[in-house]
Design a protein around this motif. Structure first.
Motif, PDB file in Angstrom:
ATOM      1  N   GLU A 245       0.820  -1.211   0.000  1.00  0.00           N
ATOM      2  CA  GLU A 245       0.000   0.000   0.000  1.00  0.00           C
ATOM      3  C   GLU A 245       0.855   1.263   0.000  1.00  0.00           C
ATOM      4  N   GLU A 246       2.015   1.205   0.666  1.00  0.00           N
ATOM      5  CA  GLU A 246       2.914   2.356   0.669  1.00  0.00           C
ATOM      6  C   GLU A 246       3.564   2.521  -0.696  1.00  0.00           C
ATOM      7  N   ILE A 247       3.933   1.424  -1.330  1.00  0.00           N
ATOM      8  CA  ILE A 247       4.506   1.479  -2.670  1.00  0.00           C
ATOM      9  C   ILE A 247       3.503   2.076  -3.653  1.00  0.00           C
ATOM     10  N   SER A 248       2.256   1.652  -3.536  1.00  0.00           N
ATOM     11  CA  SER A 248       1.205   2.178  -4.414  1.00  0.00           C
ATOM     12  C   SER A 248       1.012   3.682  -4.203  1.00  0.00           C
ATOM     13  N   ARG A 249       1.037   4.112  -2.946  1.00  0.00           N
ATOM     14  CA  ARG A 249       0.867   5.536  -2.646  1.00  0.00           C
ATOM     15  C   ARG A 249       2.015   6.360  -3.223  1.00  0.00           C
ATOM     16  N   LEU A 250       3.234   5.880  -3.026  1.00  0.00           N
ATOM     17  CA  LEU A 250       4.393   6.606  -3.522  1.00  0.00           C
ATOM     18  C   LEU A 250       4.393   6.678  -5.043  1.00  0.00           C
ATOM     19  N   CYS A 251       4.009   5.602  -5.675  1.00  0.00           N
ATOM     20  CA  CYS A 251       3.940   5.573  -7.137  1.00  0.00           C
ATOM     21  C   CYS A 251       2.960   6.635  -7.628  1.00  0.00           C
ATOM     22  N   THR A 252       1.822   6.754  -6.949  1.00  0.00           N
ATOM     23  CA  THR A 252       0.785   7.715  -7.347  1.00  0.00           C
ATOM     24  C   THR A 252       1.257   9.154  -7.184  1.00  0.00           C
ATOM     25  N   VAL A 253       1.816   9.486  -6.006  1.00  0.00           N
ATOM     26  CA  VAL A 253       2.200  10.883  -5.783  1.00  0.00           C
ATOM     27  C   VAL A 253       3.366  11.297  -6.674  1.00  0.00           C
TER      28      VAL A 253
ATOM     29  N   ALA B 198       6.447   1.030  -9.743  1.00  0.00           N
ATOM     30  CA  ALA B 198       5.544   0.328 -10.653  1.00  0.00           C
ATOM     31  C   ALA B 198       6.202  -0.937 -11.206  1.00  0.00           C
ATOM     32  N   LYS B 199       7.469  -1.139 -10.824  1.00  0.00           N
ATOM     33  CA  LYS B 199       8.247  -2.319 -11.218  1.00  0.00           C
ATOM     34  C   LYS B 199       8.394  -2.423 -12.733  1.00  0.00           C
ATOM     35  N   GLU B 200       8.615  -1.252 -13.334  1.00  0.00           N
ATOM     36  CA  GLU B 200       8.891  -1.220 -14.762  1.00  0.00           C
ATOM     37  C   GLU B 200      10.375  -1.479 -14.982  1.00  0.00           C
ATOM     38  N   GLY B 201      10.715  -1.875 -16.194  1.00  0.00           N
ATOM     39  CA  GLY B 201      12.073  -2.344 -16.454  1.00  0.00           C
ATOM     40  C   GLY B 201      13.101  -1.253 -16.651  1.00  0.00           C
ATOM     41  N   LEU B 202      13.638  -0.719 -15.586  1.00  0.00           N
ATOM     42  CA  LEU B 202      14.751   0.215 -15.674  1.00  0.00           C
ATOM     43  C   LEU B 202      15.786  -0.182 -14.629  1.00  0.00           C
ATOM     44  N   THR B 203      16.994   0.320 -14.807  1.00  0.00           N
ATOM     45  CA  THR B 203      18.076  -0.064 -13.909  1.00  0.00           C
ATOM     46  C   THR B 203      18.154   0.884 -12.720  1.00  0.00           C
ATOM     47  N   VAL B 204      18.105   0.310 -11.524  1.00  0.00           N
ATOM     48  CA  VAL B 204      18.235   1.081 -10.289  1.00  0.00           C
ATOM     49  C   VAL B 204      19.667   0.960  -9.792  1.00  0.00           C
TER      50      VAL B 204
END
Length: 238
Positions: free
Chosen positions: A102-110, A136-142
């Motif tokens: 739920e925190e990941i979803s909130r951060l993604c939104t803001v 959003a777990k899209e394919g980029l390098t962190v």
């Protein structure tokens, strides 16, 4: 802390050729190689807690192209510090952060809506699509800045900030699109906070009991199993 190859206790003096030094301001950093693992572990034990990085773990990352562990030799022959960073996937970073869904979803939104986690408009740099893409777990390098440590006698010289800038530069050179760090919160304060902000890193959120599952770690604050929290910082590199 003396900088020497191998173990004096075991009488091993074998040298090992490394990839050559990297520059960090007026200092040179050298990539960790097998003869220096014991010294690297001793410095990690001093800086971030005993057994956060075991000798076996450090040996296991030597040939992993995603892992970058550098030692900072001092002019007097000692080890002044170290920097450790990793290239990883968004999935790996979200797992590492231990943030609930739920925190990941909130951060993604803001982040997508051009606001910081406290609901305030982001004025410098606009929206943060890269960090939103991480959650959003899209394919980029962190580029995960895993750990920075400075030996006690070398603290107060600005080395933490120099090492952090080195990490950011190297991660960018190796194709990372966003840098992210979980910064240890010791007794409610973050030792790396000043350096993070000086280098353009931005606070995102708190992560709770990040190292609790590491039963081998002896936390210098908790004096045993670590219940410390962390603050998440990030910076776009593209």
């Amino acid at each position: 802390m003396e900088f020497y190859p191998g173990s004096k206790e075991n009488g091993t003096d074998k040298e090992e050729t490394d990839a050559g030094p990297e520059r960090c301001g007026g200092w040179e950093l050298r990539r960790l190689t097998a003869p220096y693992v014991r010294q690297a572990k001793a410095l990690c034990d001093q800086c971030v807690g005993v057994n956060l990085y075991t000798q076996e773990y450090l040996e296991s990352i030597l040939d992993d192209p995603r892992h970058f562990f550098y030692l900072l030799p001092a002019k007097d022959g000692g080890i002044a510090g170290y920097a450790y960073f990793i290239r990883m996937s968004p999935e790996e970073f979200t797992h590492l952060s231990r943030l609930p869904e739920e925190e990941i979803s909130r951060l993604c939104t803001v982040l997508k809506e051009d606001a910081d986690p406290k609901g305030e408009e982001i004025r410098a740099g606009g929206a943060d699509p890269e960090m939103a893409a991480v959650f959003a777990k899209e394919g980029l390098t962190v580029g995960n800045i895993r750990s920075i440590g400075v030996e006690k006698s070398y603290r107060g010289r600005g080395l933490s900030e120099r090492l952090l800038r080195f990490c950011l530069s190297q991660l960018s050179a190796h194709g990372a699109e966003v840098a992210a760090a979980l910064c240890w919160k010791a007794n409610g304060s973050v030792p790396m906070k000043k350096a993070m902000l000086s280098c353009g890193m931005r606070y995102l959120t708190d992560a709770h009991r990040v190292w609790y599952d590491n039963r081998e770690l002896i936390c210098p604050i908790c004096r045993g199993r670590c219940e410390c929290d962390a603050e998440v910082y990030y910076k776009r590199l593209t």
